[in-house]
Scaffold this active site. Structure first.
Site, short mmCIF file in Angstrom:
data_model
loop_
_atom_site.label_atom_id
_atom_site.label_comp_id
_atom_site.label_asym_id
_atom_site.label_seq_id
_atom_site.Cartn_x
_atom_site.Cartn_y
_atom_site.Cartn_z
CE1 TYR A 1 -26.40 -12.24 -22.02
CE2 TYR A 1 -28.33 -12.25 -20.58
CZ TYR A 1 -26.95 -12.29 -20.75
OH TYR A 1 -26.14 -12.39 -19.64
CB VAL B 1 -26.52 -4.04 -21.84
CG1 VAL B 1 -25.28 -3.38 -21.24
CG2 VAL B 1 -27.20 -4.92 -20.79
CB THR C 1 -25.93 -15.79 -23.43
OG1 THR C 1 -25.58 -15.71 -24.81
CG2 THR C 1 -24.71 -15.42 -22.59
CB CYS D 1 -34.75 -12.11 -24.69
SG CYS D 1 -33.11 -11.39 -24.78
N GLY E 1 -20.66 -6.68 -21.91
CA GLY E 1 -19.59 -7.61 -21.60
C GLY E 1 -19.18 -7.63 -20.13
CG LEU E 2 -18.73 -4.44 -18.14
CD1 LEU E 2 -19.01 -2.99 -17.75
CD2 LEU E 2 -17.26 -4.78 -17.85
NE ARG F 1 -21.83 -17.36 -21.25
CZ ARG F 1 -21.24 -16.26 -21.70
NH1 ARG F 1 -21.28 -15.16 -20.97
NH2 ARG F 1 -20.62 -16.25 -22.86
CG HIS G 1 -35.53 -6.18 -26.24
ND1 HIS G 1 -34.69 -6.77 -27.17
CD2 HIS G 1 -35.17 -4.88 -26.19
CE1 HIS G 1 -33.87 -5.84 -27.66
NE2 HIS G 1 -34.14 -4.70 -27.08
CB THR G 2 -31.98 -8.56 -22.43
OG1 THR G 2 -32.81 -9.63 -22.03
CG2 THR G 2 -31.12 -8.11 -21.24
N1 COA Z 1 -27.98 -13.24 -28.03
C1 COA Z 1 -27.41 -14.13 -27.20
N2 COA Z 1 -26.26 -13.90 -26.54
C2 COA Z 1 -25.64 -12.71 -26.75
C3 COA Z 1 -26.21 -11.73 -27.60
C4 COA Z 1 -27.43 -12.03 -28.26
N3 COA Z 1 -28.02 -11.16 -29.10
N4 COA Z 1 -25.38 -10.65 -27.59
C5 COA Z 1 -24.35 -10.94 -26.78
N5 COA Z 1 -24.51 -12.17 -26.25
C6 COA Z 1 -23.64 -12.85 -25.31
C7 COA Z 1 -22.22 -12.81 -25.78
O1 COA Z 1 -21.89 -14.12 -26.19
C8 COA Z 1 -21.42 -12.41 -24.53
O2 COA Z 1 -20.51 -13.44 -24.26
P1 COA Z 1 -19.06 -13.17 -23.61
O3 COA Z 1 -19.32 -12.93 -22.16
O4 COA Z 1 -18.33 -14.42 -23.86
O5 COA Z 1 -18.52 -11.97 -24.31
C9 COA Z 1 -22.43 -12.33 -23.40
O6 COA Z 1 -23.71 -12.17 -24.07
C10 COA Z 1 -22.20 -11.17 -22.47
O7 COA Z 1 -23.01 -11.37 -21.32
P2 COA Z 1 -23.39 -10.13 -20.38
O8 COA Z 1 -22.16 -9.35 -20.05
O9 COA Z 1 -24.20 -10.66 -19.26
O10 COA Z 1 -24.32 -9.31 -21.36
P3 COA Z 1 -24.29 -7.73 -21.67
O11 COA Z 1 -24.49 -6.96 -20.40
O12 COA Z 1 -23.11 -7.42 -22.51
O13 COA Z 1 -25.63 -7.56 -22.57
C11 COA Z 1 -27.03 -7.89 -24.50
C12 COA Z 1 -25.95 -8.51 -23.59
C13 COA Z 1 -27.45 -8.95 -25.54
C14 COA Z 1 -28.25 -7.49 -23.67
C15 COA Z 1 -26.43 -6.64 -25.21
O14 COA Z 1 -25.36 -7.05 -26.03
C16 COA Z 1 -27.45 -5.87 -26.06
O15 COA Z 1 -28.19 -5.03 -25.54
N6 COA Z 1 -27.50 -6.15 -27.38
C17 COA Z 1 -28.44 -5.52 -28.27
C18 COA Z 1 -29.88 -6.00 -28.04
C19 COA Z 1 -30.02 -7.51 -28.17
O16 COA Z 1 -29.52 -8.13 -29.11
N7 COA Z 1 -30.69 -8.13 -27.18
C20 COA Z 1 -30.87 -9.59 -27.13
C21 COA Z 1 -32.05 -10.06 -27.90
S1 COA Z 1 -33.60 -9.53 -27.19
#
Ligand code: COA
Length: 106
Positions: free
Chosen positions: A79, A45, A83, A77, A51-52, A87, A42-43
């Protein structure tokens, strides 16, 4: 994201990498292969900081830790799998292969 506020620390006891304020974190479990597989489960933020690149920063800390400890990584996870790895494809070199060990060349 390299400023002090977003410094990532390893919380070994709770199996997390997290910001010093603990608001953003990456959770993992060690399993299999003599504890040499890091399953990132799990991750998180907080909405105000999304988005940062903070989640990517957490992933780099976890993947670097895994590499330094000769561990492979399971990207449970979404993310990480959908993602971060697309990348940052260089990190695929330590992704765990279920069908027979990791592809790590370490
Ligand atoms: N799964 C995969 N990718 C995801 C995502 C998810 N659930 N939520 C967001 N992203 C991607 C988006 O496409 C975004 O793309 P963009 O840069 O084009 O806008 C990208 O993550 C942003 O990357 P980054 O800035 O490194 O991530 P963040 O610091 O915004 O954190 C999460 C991303 C997923 C950790 C945050 O949105 C979060 O805590 N979400 C709720 C919990 C969750 O769904 N966790 C992941 C599953 S365990």
């Amino acid at each position: 994201m390299a400023d002090g506020k977003n410094k990532i620390v390893w919380n070994e006891k709770d199996r997390k990498f997290e910001t010093e304020d603990k608001e953003a974190y990456l959770e993992y479990e060690m399993r299999g292969d003599g504890g040499k597989v890091m399953d990132i489960t799990h991750t998180y933020v907080p909405p105000s900081k999304r988005g940062l690149g903070l989640a990517a920063h957490l992933c780099v800390a976890a993947f670097t830790h895994a590499r330094n400890h000769s561990c492979s990584v399971v990207p449970t996870c979404s993310y990480v799998s959908d993602t971060f790895l697309p990348r940052n494809p260089d990190w695929n070199s330590i992704v765990h292969k279920e069908d027979g060990g990791s592809s790590s060349t370490i």
